[in-house]
Scaffold this motif. Structure first.
Motif, PDB file in Angstrom:
ATOM      1  N   MET A 266     -44.123 -22.096  10.769  1.00  0.00           N
ATOM      2  CA  MET A 266     -44.369 -22.906   9.574  1.00  0.00           C
ATOM      3  C   MET A 266     -44.577 -24.345  10.050  1.00  0.00           C
ATOM      4  N   ARG A 267     -45.745 -24.892   9.804  1.00  0.00           N
ATOM      5  CA  ARG A 267     -46.091 -26.203  10.346  1.00  0.00           C
ATOM      6  C   ARG A 267     -46.091 -27.299   9.290  1.00  0.00           C
ATOM      7  N   VAL A 268     -45.835 -26.944   8.048  1.00  0.00           N
ATOM      8  CA  VAL A 268     -45.833 -27.905   6.947  1.00  0.00           C
ATOM      9  C   VAL A 268     -44.457 -27.881   6.287  1.00  0.00           C
ATOM     10  N   ARG A 269     -43.924 -29.048   5.980  1.00  0.00           N
ATOM     11  CA  ARG A 269     -42.634 -29.091   5.299  1.00  0.00           C
ATOM     12  C   ARG A 269     -42.750 -28.380   3.947  1.00  0.00           C
ATOM     13  N   PRO A 270     -41.800 -27.519   3.632  1.00  0.00           N
ATOM     14  CA  PRO A 270     -41.891 -26.758   2.377  1.00  0.00           C
ATOM     15  C   PRO A 270     -41.794 -27.667   1.152  1.00  0.00           C
ATOM     16  N   PHE A 271     -42.475 -27.268   0.113  1.00  0.00           N
ATOM     17  CA  PHE A 271     -42.351 -27.903  -1.199  1.00  0.00           C
ATOM     18  C   PHE A 271     -42.186 -26.786  -2.199  1.00  0.00           C
ATOM     19  N   ARG A 272     -40.988 -26.644  -2.744  1.00  0.00           N
ATOM     20  CA  ARG A 272     -40.683 -25.566  -3.673  1.00  0.00           C
ATOM     21  C   ARG A 272     -40.458 -26.138  -5.064  1.00  0.00           C
ATOM     22  N   SER A 273     -41.040 -25.493  -6.069  1.00  0.00           N
ATOM     23  CA  SER A 273     -40.937 -25.986  -7.433  1.00  0.00           C
ATOM     24  C   SER A 273     -40.665 -24.822  -8.384  1.00  0.00           C
ATOM     25  N   PRO A 274     -39.412 -24.331  -8.444  1.00  0.00           N
ATOM     26  CA  PRO A 274     -39.107 -23.196  -9.317  1.00  0.00           C
ATOM     27  C   PRO A 274     -39.121 -23.590 -10.794  1.00  0.00           C
ATOM     28  N   HIS A 275     -39.365 -22.609 -11.652  1.00  0.00           N
ATOM     29  CA  HIS A 275     -39.352 -22.836 -13.096  1.00  0.00           C
ATOM     30  C   HIS A 275     -37.919 -22.992 -13.574  1.00  0.00           C
ATOM     31  N   HIS A 276     -37.736 -23.683 -14.696  1.00  0.00           N
ATOM     32  CA  HIS A 276     -36.378 -23.965 -15.142  1.00  0.00           C
ATOM     33  C   HIS A 276     -35.649 -22.729 -15.665  1.00  0.00           C
ATOM     34  N   THR A 277     -36.348 -21.599 -15.821  1.00  0.00           N
ATOM     35  CA  THR A 277     -35.681 -20.369 -16.249  1.00  0.00           C
ATOM     36  C   THR A 277     -35.101 -19.584 -15.073  1.00  0.00           C
ATOM     37  N   GLY A 285     -29.395 -18.337  -3.791  1.00  0.00           N
ATOM     38  CA  GLY A 285     -29.356 -17.220  -2.863  1.00  0.00           C
ATOM     39  C   GLY A 285     -28.268 -16.240  -3.234  1.00  0.00           C
ATOM     40  N   GLY A 286     -28.362 -15.027  -2.699  1.00  0.00           N
ATOM     41  CA  GLY A 286     -27.360 -14.009  -2.965  1.00  0.00           C
ATOM     42  C   GLY A 286     -27.996 -12.677  -3.249  1.00  0.00           C
ATOM     43  N   GLY A 287     -27.330 -11.855  -4.033  1.00  0.00           N
ATOM     44  CA  GLY A 287     -27.793 -10.512  -4.331  1.00  0.00           C
ATOM     45  C   GLY A 287     -26.968  -9.479  -3.588  1.00  0.00           C
ATOM     46  N   GLY A 288     -27.244  -8.189  -3.857  1.00  0.00           N
ATOM     47  CA  GLY A 288     -26.534  -7.111  -3.185  1.00  0.00           C
ATOM     48  C   GLY A 288     -26.694  -7.187  -1.683  1.00  0.00           C
ATOM     49  N   TYR A 289     -27.930  -7.395  -1.219  1.00  0.00           N
ATOM     50  CA  TYR A 289     -28.214  -7.718   0.167  1.00  0.00           C
ATOM     51  C   TYR A 289     -28.620  -9.193   0.159  1.00  0.00           C
ATOM     52  N   PRO A 290     -27.701 -10.096   0.478  1.00  0.00           N
ATOM     53  CA  PRO A 290     -27.963 -11.531   0.263  1.00  0.00           C
ATOM     54  C   PRO A 290     -29.276 -11.996   0.877  1.00  0.00           C
ATOM     55  N   ARG A 291     -30.061 -12.696   0.061  1.00  0.00           N
ATOM     56  CA  ARG A 291     -31.358 -13.236   0.480  1.00  0.00           C
ATOM     57  C   ARG A 291     -31.353 -14.737   0.227  1.00  0.00           C
ATOM     58  N   PRO A 292     -32.150 -15.494   0.964  1.00  0.00           N
ATOM     59  CA  PRO A 292     -32.225 -16.936   0.730  1.00  0.00           C
ATOM     60  C   PRO A 292     -32.791 -17.249  -0.650  1.00  0.00           C
ATOM     61  N   GLY A 293     -32.246 -18.283  -1.281  1.00  0.00           N
ATOM     62  CA  GLY A 293     -32.756 -18.747  -2.559  1.00  0.00           C
ATOM     63  C   GLY A 293     -33.750 -19.877  -2.379  1.00  0.00           C
ATOM     64  N   GLU A 294     -34.180 -20.444  -3.497  1.00  0.00           N
ATOM     65  CA  GLU A 294     -35.175 -21.510  -3.456  1.00  0.00           C
ATOM     66  C   GLU A 294     -34.684 -22.731  -2.683  1.00  0.00           C
ATOM     67  N   VAL A 295     -33.390 -23.038  -2.775  1.00  0.00           N
ATOM     68  CA  VAL A 295     -32.879 -24.211  -2.076  1.00  0.00           C
ATOM     69  C   VAL A 295     -32.951 -24.017  -0.565  1.00  0.00           C
ATOM     70  N   SER A 296     -32.846 -22.774  -0.088  1.00  0.00           N
ATOM     71  CA  SER A 296     -32.994 -22.510   1.345  1.00  0.00           C
ATOM     72  C   SER A 296     -34.465 -22.440   1.748  1.00  0.00           C
ATOM     73  N   LEU A 297     -35.317 -21.935   0.868  1.00  0.00           N
ATOM     74  CA  LEU A 297     -36.753 -21.915   1.162  1.00  0.00           C
ATOM     75  C   LEU A 297     -37.322 -23.326   1.245  1.00  0.00           C
ATOM     76  N   ALA A 298     -36.598 -24.308   0.686  1.00  0.00           N
ATOM     77  CA  ALA A 298     -37.017 -25.710   0.782  1.00  0.00           C
ATOM     78  C   ALA A 298     -36.366 -26.421   1.959  1.00  0.00           C
ATOM     79  N   HIS A 299     -35.691 -25.699   2.849  1.00  0.00           N
ATOM     80  CA  HIS A 299     -35.002 -26.297   3.997  1.00  0.00           C
ATOM     81  C   HIS A 299     -35.959 -27.170   4.804  1.00  0.00           C
ATOM     82  N   ARG A 300     -35.503 -28.383   5.129  1.00  0.00           N
ATOM     83  CA  ARG A 300     -36.299 -29.398   5.853  1.00  0.00           C
ATOM     84  C   ARG A 300     -37.522 -29.850   5.066  1.00  0.00           C
ATOM     85  N   GLY A 301     -37.522 -29.559   3.759  1.00  0.00           N
ATOM     86  CA  GLY A 301     -38.627 -29.990   2.929  1.00  0.00           C
ATOM     87  C   GLY A 301     -38.127 -30.548   1.614  1.00  0.00           C
TER      88      GLY A 301
END
Length: 507
Positions: A266-277, A285-301
């Motif tokens: 990944m060569r570009v800093r992430p920019f994540r913009s989730p909907h308010h719902t 993040g979390g779930g039965g098999y924990p997965r990264p959430g939007e705040v982690s997908l925006a890491h270093r971005g």
């Protein structure tokens, strides 16, 4: 005959070793048994693997087959065990030699015709393989570029099971992939620019300060004032990712299955913009098999939350810990994982439900109690974690009709890079990456005030009722503004500007 192969599973954003054992006995009734706490997708691998073996012309003799995934106490998930299972069966049946498999790691999903499909989590597996001193890593072609960025590891990407078997048997050569990557990646070309933003110079100054120090920002203004436009252009003035940062971001996208096809890093800093719902789990993040959430997908971005008060209160409160520590810790009864979440939060909100409170050109239709309820959706602890609160007023027509010759992203980025270089020299390679991470003794050392500064800070605390956390954030911002001013010591004017950037504290 028992054949052992190396593969790996993923927990959080890191891989752990999994040894796949295949016991192939040609006595007794034929059968197939898989043990080792395999979930449904792994158990279904049997049907995919046998279909792929038939499609590639391999015929296994009747046998009682037992497959063990060790360690048996760890749950195995995903389709990445298809390839090692197929290779293990071929070796156990004597169709290919078992010796070349020693020290090799395997991962990949098989289609029914024997082609290899990409899987998630290959980059953490490649890092694990290098750490374990692997002789090589065999992955699908779609994961080749991703795995090849790991230096010191030979990566092979055959097109299908037939080519993989021929390579392991020595019948067909396969060259290892090579993905040279510089320590510092070039700044990407952006299609957006701050020169396109008409007016709003004060807001652009606040965002420049935030970019230098990595501070969180809250933009407050009426509809159509340019809050979203300002936030979307923030990545254009941030420094480019270095190799280590890019590796961190790529690992998160790899385990999430969101890495673009054929992508290496990944060569570009992430920019994540989730909907308010968005739900709490999807955001943090979390779930039965924990997965990264939007705040982690925006890491270093940048994590952009538009219409901040419209988000669920529980979701916003769940953000408090990641914003403070840069890590999203997910705890479950069986296990706990942590996902990196060191991002810049940029949020936007209207001053009231109708959006026009304080706007000189529109009449606000909200009652006082409605405005209070609207703003109270943001708790004090949440606002304390946002360094910059800046007003974004409606754009005057004189500014809107202008040629847009305001400051450009290139000019802002040049100042940001210069100030970031000052921080790197001050803190060194082992210290904080930016001023927003200052704490403890480093905060006292690098944010020291003179007598006049202490007097101003005391007046601000008494008048604005600043908490201890807010005081620390004001000091960090003052340090950032001093860096922009190329000043070694925080002056009163730097501290005054830092206080002025917290409009909600001023009421």
């Amino acid at each position: 005959m028992v054949v052992r192969l190396n593969s790996g599973g993923v927990e959080g954003v890191d891989a752990y070793p999994v040894e796949l054992e295949v016991d192939f006995v040609r006595q007794g009734l034929p059968g197939f048994t898989m043990v080792g706490l395999a979930e449904t997708a792994v158990r279904e691998a049997k049907d995919r693997v046998f279909a792929a073996l038939r499609a590639c012309g391999f015929k296994l003799p009747p046998a009682r087959i037992t497959v063990n995934l060790a360690p048996a106490w760890r749950r195995k998930s995903g389709a990445s065990y298809d390839l090692p299972l197929a290779v293990g069966l071929l070796a156990a049946a004597g169709i290919i030699p078992a010796e070349p498999l020693q020290g090799m790691y395997f991962a990949g999903e098989l289609s029914l015709n024997g082609a290899l499909r990409p899987v998630s989590g290959v980059l953490p597996l490649a890092l694990l393989a290098r750490q374990q001193g692997a002789a090589g890593l065999v992955v699908p072609p779609g994961n080749g570029a991703e795995a090849a960025v790991v230096r010191g590891l030979r990566v092979f990407a055959p097109e299908g099971l037939g080519m993989c078997a021929a390579f392991l048997a020595g019948a067909e050569p396969l060259e290892p992939l090579c993905e040279p990557v510089a320590d510092t990646l070039e700044a990407p070309a952006y299609s957006q620019d701050y020169a396109e933003v008409k007016g709003q110079e004060a807001a652009k100054r606040a965002l420049e300060v935030a970019a230098v120090g990595g501070h969180n920002v809250l933009l407050i203004g009426p509809p159509g004032s340019g809050k979203t436009m300002l936030a979307q252009r923030l990545p254009t003035i941030l420094p480019p990712l270095d190799f280590e940062e890019s590796l961190e971001v790529t690992k998160i996208y790899s385990v999430s299955g969101k890495l673009p096809p054929e992508a290496g890093l990944m060569r570009v800093r992430p920019f994540r913009s989730p909907h308010h719902t968005i739900s709490d789990v999807a955001l943090v993040g979390g779930g039965g098999y924990p997965r990264p959430g939007e705040v982690s997908l925006a890491h270093r971005g940048v994590q952009f939350l538009d219409e901040l008060p419209e988000f669920r209160k529980t979701a916003l409160e769940a953000l408090r810990q990641p914003l403070e520590g840069g890590v999203a810790a997910i705890a479950r009864a069986a296990h706990s994982v942590s996902f990196p979440a060191a991002c810049m939060l940029v949020a936007a909100m209207n001053p009231c439900p109708c959006g026009y409170y304080g706007d000189p050109t529109h009449q606000c239709t909200c009652r006082d109690d409605q405005r209070v309820r609207y703003q109270s959706r943001l708790s004090g602890p949440m606002l304390d974690r946002i360094d910059v609160h800046v007003e974004v007023p409606a754009v005057a027509y004189a500014d809107f009709r202008g040629a847009g010759n305001g400051v450009s992203s290139a000019q802002m980025r040049e100042r940001v890079l210069k100030a970031r270089a000052v921080q790197r020299e001050r803190y060194g390679s082992k210290g904080p990456r930016c001023n927003a991470e200052l704490s403890g003794a480093l905060l006292d050392k690098h944010c020291a005030l003179d007598a006049e500064g202490h007097a101003l800070m005391e007046a601000a605390v008494n008048r604005l009722s600043l908490s201890a956390r807010a005081c620390a954030r004001v000091l960090r911002m003052a340090r950032t503004i001093a860096d922009l001013d190329d000043a070694a010591v925080i002056a009163t004017r730097h501290l005054a500007e830092a206080v002025s950037l917290r409009v909600l504290d001023r009421g």
